[in-house]
Design an enzyme around this catalytic site. Structure first.
Site, PDB file in Angstrom:
ATOM      1  N   HIS A 194       0.806  -1.014   0.099  1.00 47.84           N
ATOM      2  CA  HIS A 194      -0.194  -0.038  -0.036  1.00 47.84           C
ATOM      3  C   HIS A 194       0.996   1.269  -0.220  1.00 47.84           C
ATOM      4  O   HIS A 194       1.957   1.095  -0.470  1.00 47.84           O
ATOM      5  CB  HIS A 194      -1.055  -0.070   1.163  1.00 47.84           C
ATOM      6  CG  HIS A 194      -1.854  -1.494   1.215  1.00 47.84           C
ATOM      7  ND1 HIS A 194      -3.003  -1.536   0.260  1.00 47.84           N
ATOM      8  CD2 HIS A 194      -1.848  -2.624   1.905  1.00 47.84           C
ATOM      9  CE1 HIS A 194      -3.274  -2.720   0.621  1.00 47.84           C
ATOM     10  NE2 HIS A 194      -2.551  -3.333   1.716  1.00 47.84           N
ATOM     11  N   HIS A 271       2.797  -7.165   4.204  1.00 46.72           N
ATOM     12  CA  HIS A 271       1.489  -6.856   4.474  1.00 46.72           C
ATOM     13  C   HIS A 271       0.951  -7.009   5.800  1.00 46.72           C
ATOM     14  O   HIS A 271       1.566  -7.724   6.548  1.00 46.72           O
ATOM     15  CB  HIS A 271       0.441  -7.255   3.395  1.00 46.72           C
ATOM     16  CG  HIS A 271       0.399  -6.816   2.033  1.00 46.72           C
ATOM     17  ND1 HIS A 271      -0.301  -6.066   1.305  1.00 46.72           N
ATOM     18  CD2 HIS A 271       1.576  -7.058   1.062  1.00 46.72           C
ATOM     19  CE1 HIS A 271       0.159  -5.500   0.230  1.00 46.72           C
ATOM     20  NE2 HIS A 271       1.054  -6.264  -0.014  1.00 46.72           N
ATOM     21  N   GLU A 336       1.960 -11.670   5.474  1.00 48.15           N
ATOM     22  CA  GLU A 336       0.834 -11.030   6.244  1.00 48.15           C
ATOM     23  C   GLU A 336       1.337 -11.093   7.708  1.00 48.15           C
ATOM     24  O   GLU A 336       1.138 -12.364   8.307  1.00 48.15           O
ATOM     25  CB  GLU A 336      -0.388 -11.733   5.919  1.00 48.15           C
ATOM     26  CG  GLU A 336      -1.109 -11.689   4.617  1.00 48.15           C
ATOM     27  CD  GLU A 336      -1.766 -10.334   4.382  1.00 48.15           C
ATOM     28  OE1 GLU A 336      -1.493  -9.436   5.264  1.00 48.15           O
ATOM     29  OE2 GLU A 336      -2.489 -10.220   3.640  1.00 48.15           O
TER      30      GLU A 336
END
Length: 371
Positions: A194, A271, A336
């Site tokens: 992001h 992430h 993650e």
């Protein structure tokens, strides 16, 4: 003859003037309405994020439809920019199509075809973006553990490869020499997920995924650089990689291009996970469904490295079709690290010590992979 002319003029006035009046009234209305200027759709981590950017604060209501299953949102006091794509097919297991229309004179309607239940999506608003001054409505869909396909997916089923860290042991910390064999001289691309106009998931107390991933990536960059690697970051500050307000595809491709053009030895995307239920927690990693055994091994080792350092719950290593690991040409994995939506996970990752441990865990995994 005069009667005919009079009749024609009367008819013309009857037809034209109301139209002009409507046009004028619309022009007056939009001055007080919010313009929906952008719709951004991104897919990652078996979830879909839809961001609607508006020029002014808006109110909205949501409801569900069936046959097919859909979630709809009506944005009141809004009008739709003509530049917005009205229908988008989403490459995701939880969302099929996204449609946006001007439903009536002051309502914009967004309809999302989805297979998730009520606990599988979340809708919330964010204050104006500091760079664009646009208000945002965010729609998050999906939990990779609970969805059935909304679009046809011919990929092999997810494979869980559990590697359990030893219990009752002190987390392994590998010392960092000036030039460690295996890492020294390697080109490693680190992708902090992001950034810029895309905040990623937003957790407790406003913690943003984009800030946590960047903090971990910078710590990891230092560890790898000290070990002799050439580290390339897809971003090293809070920016969009492709360009400001790029489309989701442009943004993902820009990250892939960084790695492929560099001829990197490996690629790792960092992430944070999120779900509508705060009970979800833990660490997982992903590699491309049709990827190499090297990518699978990288994902497994990075996952166990993180768990050893943070003590997070093991959610396994899984296959995926995520764009950044599918289109990179070197061994690639996506991590993650933990859940921003879980109070325990996020408390750890918003501390300096937690960030350092996460980076150390990823470093340890990469080190073992390159041995």
């Amino acid at each position: 003859m005069q009667k005919k002319i009079f009749f024609f003029l009367s008819l013309l006035i009857f037809i034209v003037f109301p139209v002009l009046g409507q046009a004028a009234s619309f022009g007056d209305r939009v001055n007080t309405m919010s313009k929906i200027e952008q719709i951004r759709i991104s897919t990652a981590d078996e979830k879909v994020r839809i961001v609607l950017a508006a020029s002014k604060s808006v109110s909205y209501k949501t409801f569900v439809l069936s046959n097919p299953n859909r979630v709809a949102i009506d944005i009141k006091g809004a009008w739709l920019s003509p530049d917005i794509i009205k229908e988008t097919l989403v490459d995701s297991s939880c969302v099929g199509k996204v449609r946006v229309r001007q439903f009536d004179a002051d309502t914009v309607r967004v309809v999302i075809e989805t297979n998730v239940g009520r606990n599988g999506y979340e809708i919330f608003s964010l204050p104006p973006n500091t760079n664009t001054s646009l208000y945002r409505i965010v729609l998050d869909f999906g939990d990779g553990q609970k969805n059935s396909p909304a679009v046809i997916d011919e990929s092999p089923p997810t494979v869980l490869v559990p590697i359990v860290a030893p219990t009752n042991t002190v987390p392994l910390v590998i010392p960092i020499p000036n030039a460690r064999p295996g890492i020294d001289g390697k080109i490693i691309v680190i992708d902090p997920g992001h950034g810029g106009s895309d905040s990623g998931a937003v957790g407790a107390k406003g913690a943003m995924e984009k800030n946590i991933t960047l903090a971990i990536a910078k710590e990891l960059q230092e560890l790898l650089t000290n070990a002799g690697a050439k580290v390339i970051m897809t971003r090293n500050r809070d920016v969009d990689v492709a360009r400001p307000l790029a489309t989701a595809m442009e943004e993902l491709q820009a990250r892939v291009d960084v790695a492929n053009k560099a001829g990197a030895d490996l690629f790792l995307s960092i992430h944070m996970d999120s779900f509508s239920s705060s009970d979800a927690k833990g660490t997982s990693t992903y590699y491309y469904t049709k990827g190499s055994p090297a990518s699978q091994r990288l994902a497994e080792l990075v996952r166990t490295g993180i768990i050893e350092q943070l003590g997070t719950e093991d959610r396994g290593t899984k296959t995926c079709n995520f764009y950044v690991v599918k289109h990179t040409t070197m061994p690639a994995a996506l991590a993650e690290v933990a859940f921003v939506s879980n109070s325990i996970d996020i408390q750890t990752l918003t501390t300096t010590d937690g960030v350092k441990k996460a980076a150390q865990g990823i470093y340890n995994g990469i080190s073992r992979y390159l041995q």
